[in-house]
Design a protein around this motif. Structure first.
Motif, PDB file in Angstrom:
ATOM      1  N   UNK A  75      44.263  37.511  55.200  1.00 40.17           N
ATOM      2  CA  UNK A  75      44.316  38.764  55.902  1.00 40.17           C
ATOM      3  C   UNK A  75      43.065  39.764  55.279  1.00 40.17           C
ATOM      4  N   UNK A  76      42.721  39.110  54.259  1.00 39.03           N
ATOM      5  CA  UNK A  76      41.596  40.072  54.074  1.00 39.03           C
ATOM      6  C   UNK A  76      40.199  39.714  54.847  1.00 39.03           C
ATOM      7  N   UNK A 166      41.225  39.381  43.106  1.00 35.31           N
ATOM      8  CA  UNK A 166      42.144  38.721  43.775  1.00 35.31           C
ATOM      9  C   UNK A 166      41.228  38.980  45.006  1.00 35.31           C
ATOM     10  N   UNK A 167      41.614  39.072  45.889  1.00 32.61           N
ATOM     11  CA  UNK A 167      41.456  39.423  47.163  1.00 32.61           C
ATOM     12  C   UNK A 167      41.453  40.340  47.941  1.00 32.61           C
ATOM     13  N   UNK A 168      42.933  41.258  46.950  1.00 29.72           N
ATOM     14  CA  UNK A 168      42.748  42.323  47.268  1.00 29.72           C
ATOM     15  C   UNK A 168      41.960  43.370  46.664  1.00 29.72           C
ATOM     16  N   UNK A 169      41.012  42.407  45.231  1.00 30.03           N
ATOM     17  CA  UNK A 169      40.099  43.888  44.645  1.00 30.03           C
ATOM     18  C   UNK A 169      39.210  43.933  45.582  1.00 30.03           C
ATOM     19  N   UNK A 170      38.849  42.196  45.975  1.00 36.65           N
ATOM     20  CA  UNK A 170      37.875  42.644  47.172  1.00 36.65           C
ATOM     21  C   UNK A 170      37.921  43.311  48.234  1.00 36.65           C
ATOM     22  N   UNK A 172      39.448  46.182  47.801  1.00 31.32           N
ATOM     23  CA  UNK A 172      38.885  47.210  47.351  1.00 31.32           C
ATOM     24  C   UNK A 172      38.121  47.384  47.313  1.00 31.32           C
ATOM     25  N   UNK A 173      37.120  46.963  46.735  1.00 36.82           N
ATOM     26  CA  UNK A 173      35.198  47.122  47.087  1.00 36.82           C
ATOM     27  C   UNK A 173      34.573  47.074  48.124  1.00 36.82           C
ATOM     28  N   UNK A 174      35.300  46.044  49.252  1.00 34.85           N
ATOM     29  CA  UNK A 174      34.526  45.613  50.456  1.00 34.85           C
ATOM     30  C   UNK A 174      34.519  46.663  51.749  1.00 34.85           C
ATOM     31  N   UNK A 175      36.276  46.933  51.231  1.00 36.09           N
ATOM     32  CA  UNK A 175      36.108  47.824  52.585  1.00 36.09           C
ATOM     33  C   UNK A 175      36.470  49.276  52.984  1.00 36.09           C
TER      34      UNK A 175
END
Length: 175
Positions: A75-76, A166-170, A172-175
């Motif tokens: 998803x991310x 996590x991909x959720x944290x990614x 939050x940082x990149x989107x």
């Protein structure tokens, strides 16, 4: 031109540690608690002989064919693809039998990252991107852009890079 992100495969897109946990519980110790291998690395928990036997599975055809996908990675990365050019960068040359398994796995789970954006290499220092997401500090050390260290038991003591868990944290940082 969109910024580029180089994304490692094993223990970043693919839950390779989870694959080892499954094999260990199946072939060595059915009573083992899988969570213990999420907190400490296999080489810390296992006798050297057992650790080497488990490590040898990566050389077998099919090892990389059915590795579970990291939670939220699909998803991310689909969301990231709207803002960035994504490249899967995997050190497939170390494990001769991994190439076809990894290529087919990417087709199955990450078809939104085209084959032209898949880099099967040995030494990742040749890569040029704005951001690299990897679980191995050695791959980030020679990288010229921003490095994000994807958390894994084998890198838990590394302090030199921004850590993501996590991909959720990614997202939050990149989107």
């Amino acid at each position: 031109m969109k910024p580029r992100i180089a994304i490692d495969m094993d223990d970043v897109l693919a839950d390779t540690t989870g694959q080892f946990i499954t094999i260990y519980c199946r072939d060595f110790d059915p009573s083992a608690l899988p969570q213990q291998f999420r907190d400490e690395s296999f080489h810390e928990l296992l006798e050297e002989k057992v650790y080497r036997q488990l490590s040898d599975y990566v050389y077998e055809p099919g090892f990389f064919a059915d590795i579970p996908v990291m939670e939220e990675a699909q998803e991310v990365t689909q969301q990231l693809a709207e803002k960035y050019d994504l490249f899967v960068t995997t050190a497939a040359m170390e494990f001769r039998n991994s190439f076809v398994d990894k290529f087919d796995w990417l087709d199955r789970y990450f078809a939104h990252i085209p084959w032209q954006n898949r880099v099967f290499c040995g030494d990742k220092s040749i890569l040029r991107a704005d951001i690299m997401i990897d679980d191995l500090p050695r791959n980030l050390q020679s990288f010229q852009g921003e490095g994000l260290l994807f958390h894994a038991p084998h890198n838990r003591d590394e302090q030199g890079f921004k850590r993501v868990r996590s991909w959720r944290e990614i997202a939050q940082i990149l989107l």
